[in-house]
Design an enzyme around this catalytic site. Structure first.
Site, mmCIF file in Angstrom:
data_model
loop_
_atom_site.group_PDB
_atom_site.id
_atom_site.type_symbol
_atom_site.label_atom_id
_atom_site.label_comp_id
_atom_site.label_asym_id
_atom_site.label_seq_id
_atom_site.Cartn_x
_atom_site.Cartn_y
_atom_site.Cartn_z
ATOM 1 N N HIS A 23 -13.320 11.490 -4.822
ATOM 2 C CA HIS A 23 -12.748 10.153 -4.953
ATOM 3 C C HIS A 23 -13.428 9.203 -3.967
ATOM 4 C CE1 HIS A 23 -10.481 12.311 -1.868
ATOM 5 N NE2 HIS A 23 -10.274 11.142 -1.290
ATOM 6 N N MET B 7 -13.097 -17.106 8.616
ATOM 7 C CA MET B 7 -13.790 -17.400 9.857
ATOM 8 C C MET B 7 -13.792 -18.905 10.115
ATOM 9 S SD MET B 7 -14.586 -14.369 10.847
ATOM 10 C CE MET B 7 -15.710 -14.685 12.211
ATOM 11 N N ASP B 8 -13.429 -19.272 11.325
ATOM 12 C CA ASP B 8 -13.465 -20.670 11.770
ATOM 13 C C ASP B 8 -14.214 -20.722 13.095
ATOM 14 O OD1 ASP B 8 -12.000 -21.456 9.611
ATOM 15 O OD2 ASP B 8 -10.359 -22.354 10.736
ATOM 16 N N ASP C 113 -3.738 0.220 -3.478
ATOM 17 C CA ASP C 113 -2.628 0.562 -2.589
ATOM 18 C C ASP C 113 -1.898 -0.641 -2.009
ATOM 19 O OD1 ASP C 113 -2.707 3.297 -2.914
ATOM 20 O OD2 ASP C 113 -4.182 3.602 -1.331
ATOM 21 N N TYR D 250 -1.991 10.235 1.387
ATOM 22 C CA TYR D 250 -3.047 9.741 2.280
ATOM 23 C C TYR D 250 -2.478 8.903 3.421
ATOM 24 C CZ TYR D 250 -7.905 10.812 1.258
ATOM 25 O OH TYR D 250 -9.125 11.426 1.193
ATOM 26 N N TYR E 236 -5.938 3.910 -7.784
ATOM 27 C CA TYR E 236 -4.898 3.157 -7.087
ATOM 28 C C TYR E 236 -5.389 1.853 -6.469
ATOM 29 C CZ TYR E 236 -2.845 7.855 -7.237
ATOM 30 O OH TYR E 236 -2.382 9.070 -7.648
#
Length: 731
Positions: A519, A529-530, A374, A462, A372
């Site tokens: 799995h 990021m700055d 997701d 899940y 998957y």
């Protein structure tokens, strides 16, 4: 008896065929959505399996009612910030504009797979100040029209919609909720499928089915949207996941809802028992209280504020927060106050969950395709469930709704999707006690209180809990918790003594006739990021052993830090190694501390499981963004989704790994850091029938960002400042 069963079968098949015919005339719009505020759908059910109350085979198991929360109608919402999400009224307007576009006006079928804000250019957002006019509001829309995928830009000011050329893609957009729900019961219009179900001894009224993305495994799966359907029985339990109808798989054309193929190879595998599988508190026969109730009280209220619906201010932090149908939550314009100058300093422009890759390790016919994505296939935010007050989030939490567009473009509310709260768990911000041998009686301790932004997505079985946690010392912790229910496999075995030593179960026997399949989980985060501005560099600080020269020291060796600034993307690709350690700094080379160090933040790894799949394995080609734990790319507005823009049935030609092969310059540039949290999961009996939460995290930590400890001056707790709660007397 046989004649009665045959008549019953014909009657059920006729009803199913009629239901399917009625629905197909309205596809792809099968959810009763409306833009009237008083009728807005509150999506509080799991959208990855069919839960329509109109299904004649709907489960009769009653669900406990969640605590009542105030529902906002959102009809008066207006944007206040350039990156505020589209409001309910704006979504209505986008739909109206698109329905007048010639491409859709003259189409036979269409569906809107994504309708989100098209954020202004980064330079525009960075120069905007509160009180300025908002830049033009635009929507980015991914739609399928007559079977083809298109991207539109919709200008809400001018009312114009224009097509955007995003190049050729092998895959398809994220599924709509309508795709998922309608696909789960479409097989019931097929007589062969119904016979297979009844032959397994399952009553159709107890049937629950899941729409399972099928990845990509070759030419035969190209040129049409396919999905696989597998089913379970709900008889005797709400936890139908533990009662699989093993080996029965339906291949379905998602657009026509026609059955392409039925594979039934598990006729001799019994359906596991229902006993002991239900996890609902109301259904448990015995209950235990291990601890007394606990709650953190705040008589003066929380210390954070949320202004204009999306601007969060707490302690020394300020950031923009919004729900997103694909990413779940997005934190932007993250800034922290300098304790010396008082200025708000930039840390991160934008951070979110880019993709979740979950490959199962069973190569057999009914399992090999379970790999998957997701976020890109199902929509991580679309699967977010309303949070449960007092259990998901504590008292004094603030709840934020998501306002999204359905497949027909009409808006709906995902209520209480995100919560914000302060956490105090008895942790220590800093401390020191002086030893008596010094003659100084010193004991200085400061408590650690943090701010948490939380969402939880239930992607079928899940559950993922994602926290963005902000500390007063400048650290940001990103944590992912895994809970929910295992995806299990039916088996004829009831005890391990029946299993040949040479046989591969592909997992663990958890209970009679139940195997939990091995799995992995990989959660890849996008981190623009700055640090004190957009122009940053990525520095690997390698920890090396240095041998001493003969006679130099009684020591034979010591460690030293060797700094290497990455020039290009390939320099910054990192596979974590236990015996070749490094720190990973994002620095602003043009900003230095008083003593000359470049200001920066560092990525502190955690959840370091790495993919062991063959690089040429089709799932790994699609999930090649997990080939490294850290990547660094130059900022590109079109590169946000690690698995590609159109992930469903994609072949892996538009991923982070492909972009990074261009080996672009990244030194002293506007850069994006990508970090992947990894989990290997070999199931165990403690995971049955529902899993205790397992968590891992990584940190973004200041490194020479401040001149000194930024929380040196915070006060300790004293008794008079704390609320007094009278505990009940002990027995």
């Amino acid at each position: 008896m046989e004649a009665r069963n045959f008549i019953r079968f014909l009657f059920l098949t006729l009803i199913i065929a009629l239901l399917l015919l009625l629905t197909l005339t309205n596809l792809p719009y099968t959810l009763p959505l409306t833009n009237k505020a008083e009728e807005l759908l509150d999506c509080s059910t799991n959208s990855r399996w069919c839960t329509s109350k109109n299904r004649f085979f709907q489960s009769t198991i009653k669900q406990p009612q969640p605590p009542k929360l105030t529902t906002r109608l959102h009809t008066s919402d207006v944007p206040h910030h350039p990156i505020d999400p589209l409001t309910l009224n704006e979504l209505d307007k986008v739909r109206s504009i698109l329905l007048s576009h010639a491409l859709i006006l003259n189409s036979n079928s269409y569906a809107f797979h994504s309708v989100v804000l098209e954020e202004p250019d980064k330079s525009v957002v960075l120069t905007w100040n509160h009180g300025d006019d908002l830049p033009p509001r635009k929507a980015s829309v991914i739609a399928r029209v007559n079977g083809d995928s298109h991207v539109f830009t919709v200008d809400l000011g001018t009312g114009e919609a224009s097509l955007v050329d995003v190049g050729e893609h092998s895959g398809y957009p994220t599924m709509t909720i309508e795709d998922m729900t309608s696909s789960t019961w479409a097989p019931l219009g097929n007589a062969d499928f119904n016979r297979s179900i009844m032959a397994r001894g399952v009553d159709l009224k107890d049937l629950a089915c899941l729409p399972i993305s099928l990845g990509w495994f070759g030419k035969k799966e190209e040129n049409r949207r396919l999905i696989k359907i597998q089913c379970y029985t709900m008889e005797g339990t709400a936890n139908f996941y533990m009662r699989p109808i093993e080996g029965l798989t339906v291949v379905l054309d998602m657009d026509t809802k026609q059955v392409v193929e039925i594979v039934d190879k598990g006729k001799n595998i019994p359906i596991p028992k229902a006993a002991g599988t239900d996890y609902r508190f109301s259904a448990l026969n015995s209950k235990i209280n291990l601890v007394n109730p606990i709650s953190i009280e705040q008589p003066k209220g929380p210390s954070f504020t949320i202004e204009d619906d999306h601007l969060v201010k707490w302690a020394n932090w300020e950031f923009h927060l919004k729900p997103d149908p694909r990413a779940g939550v997005v934190v932007s314009r993250v800034r922290v106050r300098d304790p010396i100058t008082g200025e708000m300093r930039n840390v991160m422009y934008k951070g979110f969950t880019s993709e979740l890759f979950v490959p199962y390790m069973d190569p057999t016919d009914a399992w090999y395709f379970k790999t998957y994505m997701d976020a890109g296939e199902y929509g991580f935010g679309l699967q977010a469930m309303p949070l449960d007050p007092l259990n998901d989030c504590p008292r004094n939490a603030y709840y934020m709704d998501g306002v999204f567009a359905a497949g027909d473009g009409k808006p709906y509310v995902r209520s209480n999707m995100v919560c914000v709260f302060e956490r105090y768990a008895g942790d220590i911000g800093w401390r020191h006690s002086e030893s008596p041998i010094t003659g100084m009686e010193i004991r200085e301790v400061r408590p650690k209180v943090t701010l948490v932004v939380r969402m939880a997505a239930s992607v079928a079985n899940y559950d993922y809990i994602v926290d963005w946690e902000f500390q007063t010392d400048g650290l940001i912790r990103v944590k992912v918790g895994l809970s929910g229910i295992l995806m299990v496999k039916g088996t004829s075995y009831v005890n391990m003594n029946q299993v040949n030593d040479q046989e591969n179960l592909y997992g663990t026997l958890l209970s009679e006739n139940v195997i939990g399949v091995i799995h992995d989980h990989y959660i890849t985060f996008y981190l623009d990021m700055d640090v004190d501005g957009p122009a940053n560099s990525f520095v690997k600080v390698n920890i090396k052993r240095q041998e001493t020269a003969p006679g130099e020291s009684p020591r034979h060796s010591y460690l030293k830090a060797v700094r290497n600034t990455a020039k290009t993307e390939k320099d910054a690709q990192v596979k974590l190694k236990l015996y070749d350690p490094s720190e990973y700094h994002i620095v602003n080379p043009s900003k230095r501390t008083r003593v000359g160090n470049p200001v920066g933040y560092k990525v502190v790894p955690g959840g370091t499981a790495a993919s062991l799949l063959d690089l040429d394995d089709p799932p790994q080609k699609r999930g090649a963004f997990t080939n490294n734990q850290i990547w660094v790319t130059p900022y590109n507005k079109s590169e946000e989704w690690a698995g590609g823009l159109f992930t469903y049935q994609s072949q892996g030609e538009d991923t982070l790994a492909v972009w990074s092969e261009r080996d672009r310059a990244i030194e002293n540039k506007d850069i994006v850091v990508w970090y992947t949290l990894g989990f290997h999961h070999v199931p165990c009996q403690e995971d049955y029938p529902i899993m205790p939460t397992v968590s891992s995290s990584f940190d973004l930590k200041p490194v020479n960002f401040y001149e000194s400890n930024p929380i040196l001056n915070i006060p300790p707790n004293v008794e008079k400042d704390l609320p007094v709660c009278n505990a009940a007397s002990s027995a």
